[in-house]
Design a protein around this motif. Sequence first.
Motif, PDB file in Angstrom:
ATOM      1  N   ASN A  85       6.483  -0.800   7.438  1.00  0.00           N
ATOM      2  CA  ASN A  85       6.156   0.662   7.347  1.00  0.00           C
ATOM      3  C   ASN A  85       7.382   1.290   6.899  1.00  0.00           C
ATOM      4  O   ASN A  85       8.308   1.453   7.659  1.00  0.00           O
ATOM      5  CB  ASN A  85       5.393   1.410   8.118  1.00  0.00           C
ATOM      6  CG  ASN A  85       3.765   0.804   8.391  1.00  0.00           C
ATOM      7  OD1 ASN A  85       3.058   0.597   7.564  1.00  0.00           O
ATOM      8  ND2 ASN A  85       3.457   0.858   9.687  1.00  0.00           N
ATOM      9  N   LYS A  86       7.761   1.973   5.750  1.00  0.00           N
ATOM     10  CA  LYS A  86       8.745   2.750   5.362  1.00  0.00           C
ATOM     11  C   LYS A  86       8.095   4.098   4.961  1.00  0.00           C
ATOM     12  O   LYS A  86       7.243   4.224   4.209  1.00  0.00           O
ATOM     13  CB  LYS A  86       9.508   1.970   3.885  1.00  0.00           C
ATOM     14  CG  LYS A  86      10.083   0.755   4.513  1.00  0.00           C
ATOM     15  CD  LYS A  86      11.009   0.385   3.148  1.00  0.00           C
ATOM     16  CE  LYS A  86      11.703  -0.921   3.448  1.00  0.00           C
ATOM     17  NZ  LYS A  86      12.571  -1.278   2.314  1.00  0.00           N
TER      18      LYS A  86
ATOM     19  N   LEU B 197       5.775  10.334   1.452  1.00  0.00           N
ATOM     20  CA  LEU B 197       5.240   8.945   0.844  1.00  0.00           C
ATOM     21  C   LEU B 197       5.671   7.953   1.733  1.00  0.00           C
ATOM     22  O   LEU B 197       6.677   7.964   2.593  1.00  0.00           O
ATOM     23  CB  LEU B 197       6.269   8.670  -0.389  1.00  0.00           C
ATOM     24  CG  LEU B 197       5.985   7.140  -1.054  1.00  0.00           C
ATOM     25  CD1 LEU B 197       4.620   7.290  -1.554  1.00  0.00           C
ATOM     26  CD2 LEU B 197       7.089   6.856  -2.109  1.00  0.00           C
ATOM     27  N   MET B 198       4.516   7.153   2.053  1.00  0.00           N
ATOM     28  CA  MET B 198       4.671   6.174   3.083  1.00  0.00           C
ATOM     29  C   MET B 198       4.261   4.784   2.115  1.00  0.00           C
ATOM     30  O   MET B 198       3.309   4.815   1.563  1.00  0.00           O
ATOM     31  CB  MET B 198       3.640   6.365   4.383  1.00  0.00           C
ATOM     32  CG  MET B 198       4.151   5.122   5.264  1.00  0.00           C
ATOM     33  SD  MET B 198       3.106   5.454   6.740  1.00  0.00           S
ATOM     34  CE  MET B 198       4.119   5.854   7.744  1.00  0.00           C
ATOM     35  N   ARG B 199       5.004   3.611   2.621  1.00  0.00           N
ATOM     36  CA  ARG B 199       4.865   2.304   2.091  1.00  0.00           C
ATOM     37  C   ARG B 199       4.581   1.548   3.316  1.00  0.00           C
ATOM     38  O   ARG B 199       5.583   1.206   3.731  1.00  0.00           O
ATOM     39  CB  ARG B 199       6.078   2.124   1.096  1.00  0.00           C
ATOM     40  CG  ARG B 199       5.802   0.666   0.489  1.00  0.00           C
ATOM     41  CD  ARG B 199       6.989   0.254  -0.439  1.00  0.00           C
ATOM     42  NE  ARG B 199       6.659   0.933  -1.611  1.00  0.00           N
ATOM     43  CZ  ARG B 199       7.531   0.898  -2.438  1.00  0.00           C
ATOM     44  NH1 ARG B 199       8.956   0.693  -2.318  1.00  0.00           N
ATOM     45  NH2 ARG B 199       7.228   2.053  -3.726  1.00  0.00           N
ATOM     46  N   SER B 200       3.356   0.848   3.135  1.00  0.00           N
ATOM     47  CA  SER B 200       3.213  -0.162   4.091  1.00  0.00           C
ATOM     48  C   SER B 200       3.033  -1.628   3.568  1.00  0.00           C
ATOM     49  O   SER B 200       2.224  -1.798   2.354  1.00  0.00           O
ATOM     50  CB  SER B 200       1.941   0.183   4.954  1.00  0.00           C
ATOM     51  OG  SER B 200       1.540  -0.835   5.980  1.00  0.00           O
TER      52      SER B 200
ATOM     53  N   ILE C  35      -0.941   4.388   8.534  1.00  0.00           N
ATOM     54  CA  ILE C  35      -1.809   3.245   7.566  1.00  0.00           C
ATOM     55  C   ILE C  35      -2.173   2.216   8.665  1.00  0.00           C
ATOM     56  O   ILE C  35      -1.422   1.783   9.472  1.00  0.00           O
ATOM     57  CB  ILE C  35      -0.836   2.869   6.776  1.00  0.00           C
ATOM     58  CG1 ILE C  35      -0.537   4.291   5.663  1.00  0.00           C
ATOM     59  CG2 ILE C  35      -1.351   1.644   5.896  1.00  0.00           C
ATOM     60  CD1 ILE C  35       0.580   3.804   4.581  1.00  0.00           C
ATOM     61  N   SER C  36      -3.453   1.976   8.302  1.00  0.00           N
ATOM     62  CA  SER C  36      -4.121   0.752   9.081  1.00  0.00           C
ATOM     63  C   SER C  36      -4.482  -0.257   7.909  1.00  0.00           C
ATOM     64  O   SER C  36      -4.855   0.119   6.943  1.00  0.00           O
ATOM     65  CB  SER C  36      -5.298   1.223   9.914  1.00  0.00           C
ATOM     66  OG  SER C  36      -4.955   2.066  10.962  1.00  0.00           O
ATOM     67  N   TRP C  37      -4.501  -1.589   8.445  1.00  0.00           N
ATOM     68  CA  TRP C  37      -4.896  -2.739   7.495  1.00  0.00           C
ATOM     69  C   TRP C  37      -6.172  -3.237   8.062  1.00  0.00           C
ATOM     70  O   TRP C  37      -6.412  -3.416   9.336  1.00  0.00           O
ATOM     71  CB  TRP C  37      -3.672  -3.775   7.368  1.00  0.00           C
ATOM     72  CG  TRP C  37      -2.790  -3.068   6.667  1.00  0.00           C
ATOM     73  CD1 TRP C  37      -1.391  -2.590   7.164  1.00  0.00           C
ATOM     74  CD2 TRP C  37      -2.604  -3.304   5.235  1.00  0.00           C
ATOM     75  NE1 TRP C  37      -0.777  -2.448   5.945  1.00  0.00           N
ATOM     76  CE2 TRP C  37      -1.468  -3.086   4.662  1.00  0.00           C
ATOM     77  CE3 TRP C  37      -3.484  -4.033   4.165  1.00  0.00           C
ATOM     78  CZ2 TRP C  37      -1.115  -3.032   3.380  1.00  0.00           C
ATOM     79  CZ3 TRP C  37      -3.022  -3.713   2.971  1.00  0.00           C
ATOM     80  CH2 TRP C  37      -1.849  -3.478   2.240  1.00  0.00           C
TER      81      TRP C  37
ATOM     82  N   CYS D 104       0.750  -1.279  -0.140  1.00  0.00           N
ATOM     83  CA  CYS D 104       0.001  -0.015   0.020  1.00  0.00           C
ATOM     84  C   CYS D 104       0.856   1.048  -0.013  1.00  0.00           C
ATOM     85  O   CYS D 104       1.612   1.225   0.917  1.00  0.00           O
ATOM     86  CB  CYS D 104      -0.836  -0.130   1.188  1.00  0.00           C
ATOM     87  SG  CYS D 104      -1.854   1.437   1.469  1.00  0.00           S
ATOM     88  N   ASN D 105       0.639   2.132  -0.990  1.00  0.00           N
ATOM     89  CA  ASN D 105       1.472   3.373  -1.158  1.00  0.00           C
ATOM     90  C   ASN D 105       0.778   4.329  -0.978  1.00  0.00           C
ATOM     91  O   ASN D 105      -0.284   4.550  -1.530  1.00  0.00           O
ATOM     92  CB  ASN D 105       2.119   3.546  -2.448  1.00  0.00           C
ATOM     93  CG  ASN D 105       3.291   2.317  -2.861  1.00  0.00           C
ATOM     94  OD1 ASN D 105       4.137   2.297  -1.766  1.00  0.00           O
ATOM     95  ND2 ASN D 105       3.333   1.776  -3.800  1.00  0.00           N
ATOM     96  N   ALA D 106       0.953   5.525   0.155  1.00  0.00           N
ATOM     97  CA  ALA D 106       0.189   6.542   0.301  1.00  0.00           C
ATOM     98  C   ALA D 106       1.166   8.011   0.390  1.00  0.00           C
ATOM     99  O   ALA D 106       2.155   7.658   0.684  1.00  0.00           O
ATOM    100  CB  ALA D 106      -0.705   6.314   1.584  1.00  0.00           C
TER     101      ALA D 106
END
Length: 187
Positions: free
Chosen positions: A124-125, A130-133, A105-107, A95-97
């Motif tokens: 999470n990065k 940009l955040m990539r989960s 970010i929640s799943w 997931c990229n936000a």
Amino acid sequence: MSKLVMVVVVLIVVGAAAAACVARARLRPGVRYIVFVKPDGGPRRFRALATPEPHNRRTMRKVARATCKRCGRSPRVAKMKNVKLRPNQRLRLKCNARSPSPMRISWFKDGVPIRRSRRVRIKNKKRKRLMRSTLIIRRATESDVGEYVCRAKNKDGSRSQKSRVTMPNRPFRAERPRRAAPPSCSC
């Protein structure tokens, strides 16, 4: 209700007449100022919201931070791919936000929050805006089939994307609570 509009104006005070008009603010002739204003009833009519600030690099940096064009928006979340799994295969959903302000970010799986465990990991990065989960589930089973949602949330709102996970043996069905069947009567 009228909307408050903030405009940045650079005011240059020249001469004694102009200085007299703004004497209350103690502006000096020949110096550039920034004035924050809002519309006041008609075209070209504004009301000052605060004391004028001297126009310099430091003040302009503060103004740029305060009037950020991208600020005040909910996060943007990239589309996620649907996944077909085989039993005991590793499930990996990305997931990229992107957001101008800090986000979380929640799943969710079928509407229920996913919790970390030995089998379920969430990485999470973060890189600037940009955040990539990444959701990783080891040794996937039929119970892992369903609809996964990645939700990015910041102070201005939230957005989400969905991904369907299926197995060849078991087609995807959105799980809904089932009602108990009424008892049958053999009269």
